[in-house]
Enzyme design. Structure first.
Site, short mmCIF file in Angstrom:
data_model
loop_
_atom_site.label_atom_id
_atom_site.label_comp_id
_atom_site.label_asym_id
_atom_site.label_seq_id
_atom_site.Cartn_x
_atom_site.Cartn_y
_atom_site.Cartn_z
N ARG A 45 0.87 -1.18 0.00
CA ARG A 45 0.00 0.00 0.00
C ARG A 45 0.90 1.23 0.00
O ARG A 45 2.12 1.11 0.08
CB ARG A 45 -1.01 0.00 1.15
CG ARG A 45 -0.64 -0.62 2.45
CD ARG A 45 0.40 0.10 3.27
NE ARG A 45 0.17 1.51 3.37
CZ ARG A 45 1.10 2.39 3.64
NH1 ARG A 45 2.37 2.02 3.83
NH2 ARG A 45 0.85 3.68 3.73
N GLY A 46 0.26 2.41 -0.12
CA GLY A 46 1.03 3.63 -0.29
C GLY A 46 1.12 3.92 -1.78
O GLY A 46 1.45 3.02 -2.57
N ARG A 88 -7.39 -0.21 -6.79
CA ARG A 88 -7.63 0.86 -5.81
C ARG A 88 -7.85 2.16 -6.59
O ARG A 88 -7.05 2.49 -7.47
CB ARG A 88 -6.44 0.99 -4.84
CG ARG A 88 -6.29 -0.27 -3.98
CD ARG A 88 -5.44 -0.02 -2.76
NE ARG A 88 -6.11 0.83 -1.80
CZ ARG A 88 -5.47 1.40 -0.76
NH1 ARG A 88 -4.19 1.21 -0.59
NH2 ARG A 88 -6.14 2.15 0.10
N ASP A 236 -2.16 11.06 -2.07
CA ASP A 236 -2.53 9.98 -3.00
C ASP A 236 -2.93 10.52 -4.37
O ASP A 236 -2.84 9.81 -5.37
CB ASP A 236 -3.67 9.14 -2.42
CG ASP A 236 -3.12 8.27 -1.30
OD1 ASP A 236 -3.00 8.78 -0.17
OD2 ASP A 236 -2.75 7.12 -1.57
N LYS A 247 -4.82 10.18 3.16
CA LYS A 247 -5.49 9.28 4.12
C LYS A 247 -6.52 10.02 4.97
O LYS A 247 -6.26 11.13 5.44
CB LYS A 247 -4.41 8.64 5.00
CG LYS A 247 -4.89 7.62 6.01
CD LYS A 247 -5.75 6.53 5.43
CE LYS A 247 -5.09 5.78 4.31
NZ LYS A 247 -6.07 4.92 3.56
#
Ligand code: MRU
Length: 345
Positions: A45-46, A88, A236, A247
């Site tokens: 993730r990230g 995602r 993101d 986030k």
């Protein structure tokens, strides 16, 4: 430094971030479908890390397709690209890396499948190597903004685990420490997925950087007490006007920072910018499983049947951001006009 993404031969090994900090285990991916599943399931993730993982996934797809005639090769690659993009929705680095891989393949259309496969592996490798170099540049620019002594509040995880290496916001912290600055970090736990509690504290401990874990709802009180000098987060997706998706919980921090006149910095590579979007309202926000709210470590903590809302990201308006730190430099008081320099040169 720990590697979130490792390559051995034509296999991708992803550090299983769901198990940290208690277990250090890699998930072996031998097909692009394995990588897609790993991104979906948050093994990796990230934003920059999922971009690089997806690039390798497309290289793996090319390996599987290399004996196909060109039309089938390109159709298969497009299918893999579409499925990977759908894993995602918010982090644009994912789409950026996939489009870059597709463009490279399309530009070489006369080549054989075996040649294309080589080219795509080389491009994935380039994306991964560049990410580390870009993070180091971001860190150099960002560290200039950090005073000799600073108590920094951060949210989520933006370190080596969230990238191919070094990190963005955590990279800046790393670099400031390397420069001999006296840095201490407050890590928001980052409900509900706990990237701060599980990953950021772990990374900071590995590096011997003083870190204090707080629950997200404690940040305002710390600011009121004068215990936070600046806030540093990642991103993101950043719209053309400088609105930032990051986030969930980032927006609340930015509002609090404004109220307490504390600098609020966002660190991100250019690959996180989406200049096709006018502002943050156009950024798609991922909604995640309600179990992240109703359960804690497998135990139910909310009544069965309760209605839940679980957005994984929020939008921080550009007006609340002191500066965005990129590999091309620092953009203060970000706006459409000020961000144009990133787009053009
Ligand atoms: O849901 P995640 O863990 O993938 O979210 C990660 C973040 O929000 C990070 O802040 C962002 O991707 C920047 S990582 C350098």
């Amino acid at each position: 430094m720990i590697k979130a993404i490792d390559i051995k031969g034509k296999k991708l090994f992803l550090l299983d971030q769901r198990l940290l900090p208690t277990e250090l285990q890699y998930v072996e991916c031998s097909s692009w479908q394995d990588v897609a599943q790993a991104i979906r399931k948050m093994v990796v993730r990230g934003a920059p890390a999922i971009g690089a993982a997806a690039a390798y996934a497309l290289a793996m797809a090319a390996t599987a397709l290399q004996k196909m005639p060109p039309s089938q090769f390109f159709a298969g690659l497009a299918d893999a690209a579409n499925e990977l993009k759908a894993t995602r929705p918010t982090a644009v680095n994912l789409m950026w890396a996939i489009d870059r891989m597709l463009n490279v393949a399309r530009m070489q259309e006369g080549k054989t499948g075996a040649e294309l496969e080589k080219i795509l592996w080389a491009e994935a490798e380039k994306i991964a190597t560049e990410d580390i170099a870009v993070n180091k540049k971001i860190s150099d620019f960002g560290a200039e903004l950090i005073p000799k002594q600073a108590r920094i509040l951060t949210h989520c995880n933006t370190g080596a685990l969230a990238t191919v290496g070094y990190g963005t916001a955590l990279g800046i912290i790393r670099r400031a420490v390397e420069q001999g600055k006296r840095i201490s970090v407050f890590a928001d736990e980052t409900r509900p997925y706990l990237q701060g509690a599980r990953l950021t504290t772990w990374e900071m401990l590995q590096e011997n950087i003083p870190v204090t874990l707080i629950a997200d709802n404690m940040a305002g009180f710390l600011m009121q007490q004068g215990r936070v000098d600046l806030i540093l987060v990642g991103a993101d997706r950043i719209a053309a006007n400088g609105d930032v998706a990051n986030k969930i919980g980032t927006y609340s921090l930015a509002v609090l920072a404004k109220a307490h006149q504390i600098p609020f910095y966002v660190a991100a590579p250019i690959s996180t910018f989406d200049f096709t979007l006018r502002d943050g309202s156009q950024i798609p926000i991922e909604e995640r499983d309600e179990e992240e709210l109703t359960h804690f470590a497998g135990t139910r903590i909310a009544p069965a049947g309760i209605s839940c809302y679980n957005p994984a990201f929020d939008i921080t308006p550009a007006a609340l951001i002191t500066a965005i730190i990129t590999e091309k430099g620092v953009v203060r008081e970000p706006s459409r006009e000020r961000l144009l320099c990133l787009r053009e040169g």
